[in-house]
Design a protein around this motif. Structure first.
Motif, short mmCIF file in Angstrom:
data_model
loop_
_atom_site.label_atom_id
_atom_site.label_comp_id
_atom_site.label_asym_id
_atom_site.label_seq_id
_atom_site.Cartn_x
_atom_site.Cartn_y
_atom_site.Cartn_z
N THR A 59 0.83 -1.20 0.00
CA THR A 59 0.00 0.00 0.00
C THR A 59 0.86 1.25 0.00
OG1 THR A 59 -1.70 -1.18 1.23
CG2 THR A 59 -1.84 1.20 1.22
N VAL A 65 0.28 5.19 -0.94
CA VAL A 65 -0.55 5.72 0.15
C VAL A 65 0.34 6.12 1.32
CG1 VAL A 65 -2.45 5.22 1.74
CG2 VAL A 65 -2.50 4.31 -0.59
N LEU A 70 -3.34 6.56 6.23
CA LEU A 70 -4.03 5.31 6.54
C LEU A 70 -4.39 5.22 8.02
CD1 LEU A 70 -4.85 2.46 5.39
CD2 LEU A 70 -2.66 1.66 6.30
N TRP A 76 -13.01 6.54 4.19
CA TRP A 76 -12.64 5.30 3.51
C TRP A 76 -13.44 5.21 2.22
CZ3 TRP A 76 -8.98 1.61 4.00
CH2 TRP A 76 -9.17 0.39 3.36
N PRO A 78 -12.15 3.79 -1.18
CA PRO A 78 -11.09 3.24 -2.04
C PRO A 78 -11.45 3.17 -3.50
CG PRO A 78 -12.17 1.48 -0.80
CD PRO A 78 -12.73 2.77 -0.29
N PRO A 83 -9.19 8.15 -4.62
CA PRO A 83 -9.26 7.13 -3.54
C PRO A 83 -8.75 7.69 -2.22
CG PRO A 83 -8.27 6.22 -5.53
CD PRO A 83 -8.34 7.70 -5.74
N PHE A 85 -8.02 6.38 1.82
CA PHE A 85 -7.83 5.18 2.62
C PHE A 85 -7.64 5.56 4.09
CE2 PHE A 85 -6.26 4.29 -1.64
CZ PHE A 85 -6.94 3.12 -1.97
N ALA A 87 -8.26 4.66 7.70
CA ALA A 87 -8.65 3.47 8.46
C ALA A 87 -8.90 3.76 9.94
CB ALA A 87 -7.56 2.40 8.35
N THR A 273 -12.50 -7.29 -4.41
CA THR A 273 -11.38 -6.50 -4.90
C THR A 273 -10.52 -7.34 -5.84
OG1 THR A 273 -9.99 -7.12 -3.00
CG2 THR A 273 -11.32 -5.12 -2.80
N HIS A 279 -7.07 -0.94 -3.55
CA HIS A 279 -8.07 -1.32 -2.56
C HIS A 279 -7.67 -2.64 -1.89
CE1 HIS A 279 -12.62 -1.98 -1.57
NE2 HIS A 279 -11.87 -1.85 -0.48
N ALA A 282 -4.75 -2.09 0.42
CA ALA A 282 -5.15 -1.41 1.65
C ALA A 282 -5.78 -2.38 2.64
CB ALA A 282 -6.12 -0.27 1.32
#
Length: 310
Positions: A59, A65, A70, A76, A78, A83, A85, A87, A273, A279, A282
């Motif tokens: 990732t 990323v 993250l 979120w 993706p 996108p 990400f 979390a 995915t 994605h 991640a």
């Protein structure tokens, strides 16, 4: 006079050699088998860590990323045009449900262990211990259905909201980790030296004074070990929490709002995915966070075990 063998050895010495050789062979086979099992175990653990780490770090090194994005991002998305990400909602959901589950299950498990070992050891272990063992054998999907059928309607009727959320997930998880905490606490309390309690009684202390002044402080590291192991299981639980928490990718403002956890977002999204996509990478990063937290729990348990031995 004893008969001599062809090599000049008496007959009874030859029989002793024949009896010793099988024992040497058994010992050699046991050592080789044990060594092979240890090697397989080490290689398996190393392979799992390498596989999850290599996929999870993609990732940052392949998809580009940012680590801070993250771990601290709140959105979120993706599959969006841009996108995102973030979390942090999932990390918050995992920690909040695990901590609340431990806060609920720890007093219940420790009290059950005290009842089975200190108050009514005969009847307590005969009646209560089979019930605890039965809880440990129930599949997680059953806990999820019980949560949907009983816990969620109860919370909906008493508190504002739909009933699904952090509170429902914590209650379901507390029941799931209760056998772990109770079993470890029971073993710790049962291993307490009998003379320690007798000395307390000889000094005039009552049973309850002995329990909360002698028994609990002495076994506290072992009791905390059970709580940490219970939290470790709660942190990695997926199906039961997924069924009652709502799976909303945001940080809830109350215990009765929908939320999501690391395990629930992985199980819901991994099959949809493409392998190697941002994605997918991640999601592997979320799995890496789970693996890292498992190691943290193991280190905490080892630290508490050393404190208990001291």
């Amino acid at each position: 006079m004893e008969r001599q063998a062809a090599g000049g050895q008496p007959a009874h010495q030859r029989s002793n050699h024949k009896q010793i050789k099988p024992h040497i062979m058994e010992e050699w086979v046991g050592k080789v088998y044990t060594t092979l099992c240890i090697i397989v175990l080490i290689v398996t653990i190393a392979a799992i860590v390498y596989f999850v780490a290599s996929r999870g770090l993609s990732t940052f090194f392949v998809s580009g990323v940012n680590v801070g994005e993250l771990l601290t991002g709140l959105k979120w998305m993706p599959e969006g045009d841009i996108p995102m990400f973030g979390a942090l909602p999932f990390i918050f959901g995992s920690f909040s449900t695990s901590l609340l589950a431990a806060l609920i299950a720890a007093p219940l498990g420790c009290c059950a262990a005290i009842f089975m070992t200190q108050i009514m050891p005969g009847a307590g272990r005969r009646v209560l211990q089979p019930v605890i063992e039965l809880l440990a054998g129930i599949p997680s999907v059953v806990y999820g259905f019980v949560g949907l059928s009983i816990v969620v309607p109860f919370l909906r009727s008493v508190f504002p909201g739909q009933g699904i959320g952090i509170a429902a997930g914590a209650i379901v998880l507390s029941i799931m980790i209760l056998p772990t905490i109770t079993t470890i606490a029971t073993d710790a309390l049962a291993a307490l030296p009998f003379g320690l309690k007798e000395g307390s009684y000889a000094l005039g202390a009552t049973r309850w004074q002995t329990i909360y002044r002698i028994v609990i402080p002495t076994t506290l590291p072992a009791l905390l070990t059970g709580v940490v192991l219970g939290m470790s299981r709660a942190f990695g639980e997926a199906l039961a929490v997924q069924m009652v928490i709502g799976n909303a990718p945001h940080i809830p403002r109350s215990l009765f709002e929908s939320a999501s956890t690391l395990t629930s977002v992985i199980t819901l999204s991994m099959g949809n995915t493409v392998n190697g996509s941002p994605h997918n990478n991640a999601l592997w990063s979320l799995a890496l966070i789970l693996l890292a937290m498992t190691f943290v729990f193991v280190f905490v348990v080892r630290f508490l075990e050393r404190r208990n031995k001291q």
